[in-house]
Design a protein around this motif. Structure first.
Motif, mmCIF file in Angstrom:
data_model
loop_
_atom_site.group_PDB
_atom_site.id
_atom_site.type_symbol
_atom_site.label_atom_id
_atom_site.label_comp_id
_atom_site.label_asym_id
_atom_site.label_seq_id
_atom_site.Cartn_x
_atom_site.Cartn_y
_atom_site.Cartn_z
ATOM 1 N N TYR A 189 -9.191 -3.332 8.358
ATOM 2 C CA TYR A 189 -8.409 -3.880 7.257
ATOM 3 C C TYR A 189 -9.329 -4.306 6.116
ATOM 4 O O TYR A 189 -10.466 -4.723 6.330
ATOM 5 N N TYR A 199 -2.267 -4.362 15.609
ATOM 6 C CA TYR A 199 -1.837 -5.637 15.046
ATOM 7 C C TYR A 199 -0.585 -6.249 15.686
ATOM 8 O O TYR A 199 -0.498 -7.486 15.764
ATOM 9 N N GLN A 220 -11.148 -6.950 10.173
ATOM 10 C CA GLN A 220 -11.868 -6.151 9.183
ATOM 11 C C GLN A 220 -12.759 -5.077 9.813
ATOM 12 O O GLN A 220 -12.830 -3.958 9.288
ATOM 13 N N THR A 234 -5.722 -7.562 3.087
ATOM 14 C CA THR A 234 -4.819 -7.234 4.197
ATOM 15 C C THR A 234 -5.107 -8.116 5.407
ATOM 16 O O THR A 234 -4.182 -8.581 6.084
#
Length: 500
Positions: free
Chosen positions: A291, A350, A286, A295
């Motif tokens: 995100y 990611y 986050q 998500t």
């Protein structure tokens, strides 16, 4: 004999277990919200997480013994009611201390309910089907790892932070209905109460967990030293008393089973090494990758899918390979996952994290069925409740130590990695640093803070890798092949099922 409705019973028990795991994991994505909306600092957040663990771990052995004595179904119902009521109260909290208090009561409810979910499985399933049933039980625990954050992310996008607690109420109601309808009552052999054992175990475990949680923050202060000394005295006294009393609440002979002891210590190292992962990764997703809550929750899906698939693989291979082989292989894969996580750099994003999460799921899925089979196979059925509690205490104790120690390493590593020119307010946490950067318009501070957090997360993952490897070696050297069989049950010792 196996219970004729055993698979329906397993479904209800898994529902109750899902309530417990979702409740614990749903908080991970709410950490930034607690900081923003409740004004919770890093220490408050630590205790919001750890208050549950402190009470949960402190009460587990006593709760397991009480379930064997007074009825496993009865204790499951009581625990779910306490958990649901405390969750409802938590939604009204306006100060961090109020939320911490509610989390402590929720820990009590979880402790009362948790041992029954596994012990009833042991009682209603015969040995031939128990590994399969425990595999399903273990899969539900892992589903909670993803279902909690996913549900939490959805709720946080639509509602205020209190919704992550309010959602527990309908889940508890659904679980209670199922328990009342299909779960039979069972209990161990009638024996006298052990009030001295209860007092010594509760005070000793609570003092130990409190000291573990507080040590990284307070150092070797007088309260920490007193708590550790008190824990040693109380738990030592507990062991002495249980070995001599005619009706012990905890069968200490279980620890003379080498497979049980080695598997338990290996699990401590495993959960210790992975405990801080959720705490670090939710902030990484986050606050570093940017995100949203939903998500970030969905980012854990690869791990959940891998666990579900390889849990079945692990249970199937358990019919052909020894528990030792599967535990060692699974823990080695977990170590590899931690090593991948430690290698993530600022520009990786990611994809590399997804690889690490997938490997984590593969290793956990392979090892879990054999770990449960090894631990629970050493426990007589008449002590199923307290035996389940011992298993849960081992894992929760390792989790408490992991969150406390590695959480502190994460915080200290972040502070030391920041440049000396960073404002003092930015050194408290990444959330505070980003707030200072937003207020001052300093993009450089925000970038430096994110890089410092990533560096700290890599340090924690490296420590976790070493611990996972140590657990792998310990299991490889200590576990026998094949695992010791379950202890036999004396005829007439375990009470027959009672109708709900």
């Amino acid at each position: 004999m196996s219970h004729p409705r055993r698979w329906w019973i397993l479904g209800v028990l898994c529902t109750a277990l899902l309530v417990l795991t979702v409740d614990n994991m749903i908080l991970t994505l709410a950490i930034p919200s607690f900081m923003r909306e409740l004004g919770a600092g890093p220490a408050d957040v630590q205790w919001i997480l750890d208050a549950y663990i402190l009470v949960f771990a402190g009460m587990l052995i006593t709760a397991g013994s009480l379930s064997d004595r007074f009825g496993r179904r009865r204790m499951l119902i009581l625990g779910l009611v306490v958990l649901g009521a405390a969750s409802l109260l938590a939604t009204f909290a306006s100060e961090p201390w109020q939320l911490i208090a509610c989390r402590a009561v929720m820990g009590l409810g979880g402790a009362l309910a948790m041992p029954s979910t596994m012990s009833i499985v042991i009682v209603v399933f015969e040995e031939s089907e128990r590994r399969k049933a425990m595999s399903v039980w273990g899969m539900v625990s892992i589903v909670g790892l993803v279902a909690g954050p996913t549900l939490g992310g959805l709720l946080l996008q639509q509602f205020w932070w209190g919704a992550v607690f309010l959602v527990n109420v309908p889940l508890v109601v659904a679980a209670l209905i199922g328990v009342f309808v299909v779960v039979p009552e069972s209990r161990g052999p009638a024996r006298r109460a052990d009030p001295a054992g209860v007092l010594l175990s509760v005070v000793g475990m609570a003092a130990l967990v409190w000291a573990i949680i507080s040590l990284p923050h307070e150092g070797w202060s007088a309260p920490v030293i007193v708590a550790l000394g008190g824990a040693v005295i109380m738990l030592g006294g507990f062991a002495w008393w249980e070995a001599r009393t005619e009706h012990p609440m905890l069968p200490l002979g279980t620890f003379r089973n080498r497979d049980f002891t080695v598997a338990a210590l290996s699990v401590v190292l495993l959960v210790f090494s992975t405990a801080a992962m959720q705490l670090a990764l939710t902030q990484f997703l986050q606050l570093v990758l940017g995100y949203g809550a939903m998500t970030a929750a969905l980012a854990f899906v690869p791990m959940a899918i891998a666990v579900l698939v390889f849990n079945v693989v692990g249970a199937t291979l358990g019919k052909r390979l020894s528990n030792k082989t599967l535990i060692v292989a699974g823990m080695l894969v977990v170590a590899a996952a931690q090593a991948v996580l430690a290698s993530i750099g600022p520009g990786d994003g990611y994809p590399l994290l997804a690889v690490s999460l997938t490997l984590m799921g593969v290793g956990t899925g392979i090892a879990s069925p054999s770990i449960y089979a090894t631990l629970m196979g050493a426990i007589p059925r008449e002590h199923a409740g307290v035996g389940s509690a011992v298993n849960d205490t081992i894992q929760q104790g390792g989790t408490a130590m992991g969150v406390a120690v590695l959480g502190s390493v994460l915080s200290l590593g972040y502070t030391s990695a920041l440049p000396e020119s960073a404002p003092e307010a930015a050194r408290v946490s990444l959330t505070d640093a980003l707030a200072v950067a937003a207020a001052t318009g300093s993009d450089g501070l925000a970038q430096a803070a994110r890089e410092a957090f990533l560096s700290s997360m890599s340090l924690v993952s490296l420590v976790a890798t070493v611990l996972s490897v140590a657990g792998t070696v310990f299991a490889l050297v200590g576990l026998r092949r094949p695992a010791a069989p379950a202890a036999p049950v004396e005829q007439g010792k375990e009470e027959d099922y009672a109708t709900p």
